[in-house]
Scaffold this active site. Structure first.
Site, short mmCIF file in Angstrom:
data_model
loop_
_atom_site.label_atom_id
_atom_site.label_comp_id
_atom_site.label_asym_id
_atom_site.label_seq_id
_atom_site.Cartn_x
_atom_site.Cartn_y
_atom_site.Cartn_z
CD GLU A 137 -1.08 9.13 4.08
OE1 GLU A 137 -0.90 8.70 5.24
OE2 GLU A 137 -0.52 8.64 3.09
CG ASP B 221 0.60 5.92 0.81
OD1 ASP B 221 0.26 5.92 2.01
OD2 ASP B 221 1.79 5.84 0.44
#
Length: 728
Positions: free
Chosen positions: A411, A355
């Protein structure tokens, strides 16, 4: 917590060893080791499970800095009865936020290396005295621990190009009453429903955060829905080594060991069904937040090491969540690698999705006057947070002998504007969430001018982004994910409808590139609903015929709706629950289509290439063969793909509001046979060989196909197969 009155220690105490970090079984006892550069004193706190529930510390073990400290590592070795025993630490030192220090000897802290974290036993249950942040403690390993029986489990090691990823939430997958699982909302609940994923054709699941987090972090009454807001998604880690214990049916039973084993059971059972498991990990920030946040673990152990802090103690906030993990600090990057290794070697996971991974490329804040590469720096301040061309952490992960062989997905952006899609340092091993793919496909499928060429790039695996740095599998292609509209909402709403979040609709993304097909909301005319189903099929088909790795979001295979809410982070309710009754209702409709298209992709050699397609294999067409239209007003893209299994495919997308009759490329001795047409109602949207009435449907188009033509409705897509012409 208060101290339990005792006359003498129940343990034999000796010096101990500085490695490995954490609590480790060895030599008939347990060794405890923890790093803290700036602490002046350290105390090991031992707590039985019964005392923990009474908020009592069973025994304190003070550590002598002359005996129990090597370098910056505090350590001690104990022998005794550790059954049902928990532990934590107290550290003494400066409480000086302006210098980056938050030492408070009254607080019991979690060991960052704890392998199971105990607090509350049930998801959403409030602690004593309505405390949303009750005391937490780590599990002490015991000689009574049995070795988990993996039954010979080994990693599946699928090639990246062959993955079909399914992003899912452990609790949300089976919590709805229609799941009818024995333990809804748990790891075991997921196991009960793995056959659904097998049926769908998924071979890799990406679990939304399963590291220990506190779901009560946002706990507050939600007057809109009449329930309570929680941290449902879990992007706020408390401990990186512990699986979320309240996702297990066992809860705190056996000090979390049973919960750890339930997670292992999920991995083992997924592997038995040919499904890999990737974890969504959040190494960009923690649950401790900014200077007003709780002191749980890292902050009290050594705040200035674990967090990116400015010279006057302020927290850098590249994560948008109050703090930023100091990823490229030598100690922190080793911590992250140790953690990833643990999940691969001990828990058998197959990879990780990181993330806000761009934060892991930023320069660290070091308080010893040298920069991240251990060379003197004239102005140390300038290196803090600066994007690095060769970030040490990414280098370490990419070339680690254990981690190099697992799936690594970035990401490739962060909350402070660093956007690295296509430029993330990859060392030949990383893939990226391709946000540009999502935006382009949404624009083209809904009929926006100017995206035909960009859509064609997406179909080829985005060579405009990855040609120089990777392969098609560098691109994780997705149309929808947990953050944003579901697939059904993407074709039902022009605007977000986030009032249930209690933030006056101010939260969530405003630019969704969605189209409601003519009417806002679920209540619409029959013609609008038909168009929406067509558009859902178009989106799904585009995902499955694109080079790269397709990713599906949980529930999209049956058309799950969140009522237009594009930011459901706080809802432990039907908005985020997979509704199994709805899936059954759509079994003959969209779910069937998704299942068959996935199966078709897996059968085709040409739809999952290891390199970008060239003109030897791919030919572009327009309304006429060999004449593609890349103009600004073009809403038509078509191409043929040579396939060693299916011979040749003709794939076309007409995203205009007007129908069109297209001319097909001539193949002497062969004819084009329809397979997929998204304009047709189910089950004729995908013509399987055993479909009743299939011959009649094909006969209806025979006169067009005899003339080497095919009629396409507005907003539709097709796949035709090149087959021998028996009449030739």
């Amino acid at each position: 917590m208060v101290e339990k009155s005792q006359l003498e220690s129940c343990f034999q105490v000796s010096r101990g060893y500085p490695s490995p970090f954490g609590a480790t079984l060895r030599d008939g006892g347990v060794n405890f080791a923890i790093y803290s550069l700036n602490a002046l004193s350290a105390t090991l706190c031992l707590i039985t499970l019964s005392d923990f529930q009474d908020n009592v510390v069973t025994e304190y073990i003070p550590l002598d800095p002359l005996i129990n400290k090597t370098g910056d590592v505090w350590h001690v070795f104990l022998k005794g009865d550790f059954k049902d025993m928990l532990y934590g630490y107290k550290f003494g030192g400066k409480f000086s936020p302006e210098e980056g220090h938050y030492y408070d000897s009254s607080r019991i802290l979690l060991d960052p290396y704890a392998k199971a974290v105990i607090s509350r036993g049930e998801f959403g249950a409030i602690g004593p005295d309505a405390n949303c942040w009750p005391q937490m403690a780590g599990m002490v390993p015991s000689s009574f621990d049995d070795e988990y029986d993996w039954e010979g489990d080994l990693p599946l090691k699928y090639p990246q190009k062959d993955l079909i990823i399914y992003e899912m939430h452990v609790r949300g997958f089976t919590k709805h009453e229609s799941s009818k699982t024995k333990f809804p909302g748990t790891y075991i609940g997921v196991v009960e429903k793995l056959d659904h994923l097998k049926e769908l054709g998924v071979n890799c699941i990406e679990l939304m955060p399963c590291h220990e987090f506190n779901e009560l972090e946002y706990f507050s009454y939600n007057s809109v829905l009449g329930d309570y807001k929680v941290n449902f998604w879990g992007y706020s880690t408390v401990n990186y080594f512990s699986p979320m214990i309240r996702y297990s049916s066992a809860g705190i039973k056996n000090c979390g060991r049973d919960g750890v084993n339930e997670f292992k059971f999920l991995i083992k059972e997924a592997h038995k069904r040919g499904i890999e498991v990737i974890m969504d990990v959040v190494f960009n920030h923690t649950a401790e937040g900014n200077e007003d946040g709780p002191v749980i673990s890292f902050r009290g152990v050594d705040n200035s090491v674990y967090y990116m802090v400015a010279p006057k103690g302020e927290f850098y906030n590249y994560s948008g969540c109050g703090n930023t993990f100091n990823c490229n600090h030598p100690v922190v990057r080793q911590f992250i690698v140790d953690c990833l290794r643990y999940w691969v070697s001990e828990m058998h996971v197959d990879g990780f999705r990181f993330d806000l991974a761009s934060i892991m490329t930023r320069g660290s804040s070091l308080w010893d006057g040298v920069n991240v590469l251990s060379a003197p720096a004239e102005d140390d301040i300038l290196t803090i947070g600066t994007p690095l061309g060769n970030p040490p952490l990414i280098d370490l992960i990419s070339n680690d002998p254990i981690l190099r062989g697992v799936k690594l997905i970035a990401e490739a952006w962060d909350a402070a504007g660093l956007y690295q899609v296509g430029t993330f340092p990859h060392w030949g091993t990383w893939s990226e969430w391709n946000g540009k793919y999502r935006d382009t496909v949404r624009q083209f499928i809904k009929g926006t001018d100017g995206f035909a060429g960009a859509f064609a790039e997406c179909l080829c695996g985005s060579p405009n982004i990855y040609q120089g740095v990777g392969r098609p599998w560098s691109s994780i292609n997705f149309v929808c994910a947990h953050d944003g509209f579901t697939l059904a909402d993407l074709v039902t709403y022009n605007n977000k409808h986030n009032l249930p979040n209690g933030e006056d609709n101010h939260d969530g993304e405003n630019h969704n590139n969605s189209w409601n097909c003519g009417q806002e909301g679920e209540f619409a005319s029959i013609s609008v609903k038909r168009l929406r189903k067509r558009q859902m099929r178009n989106f799904f088909l585009s995902l499955m015929v694109s080079q790269g790795i397709p990713m599906i979001y949980m529930g999209d295979e049956y058309g799950h709706t969140k009522g237009g809410n594009n930011n459901t982070y706080c809802h432990d309710n039907y908005l985020n629950y997979f509704q199994w009754d709805k899936k059954e209702e759509s079994l003959s409709d969209f779910f069937r289509f998704c299942r068959l298209v996935i199966k078709f992709r897996q059968e085709c050699e040409s739809l999952g290439l290891d390199d970008f397609p060239t003109s030897d294999r791919l030919q572009w067409h327009g309304h006429f063969p060999g004449k593609p239209d890349w103009s600004e007003t073009s809403r038509f893209v078509a191409y043929t793909m040579v396939d060693s299994v299916k011979r040749e495919l003709y794939i076309a997308f007409n995203t205009s509001h007007l129908p069109s009759t297209i001319t097909l490329p001539e193949r002497p001795g062969y004819r084009w046979e329809p397979l997929v047409d998204t304009s047709k109602p189910a089950p004729y949207d995908f013509l399987t060989p055993d479909l009743p009435g299939r011959d009649i449907v094909i006969q209806q188009y025979a006169h067009f196909l005899d003339a080497n033509m095919y009629p396409m409705l507005s907003y539709s897509s097709i796949i035709l197969l090149c087959t021998p012409d028996e009449n030739d």
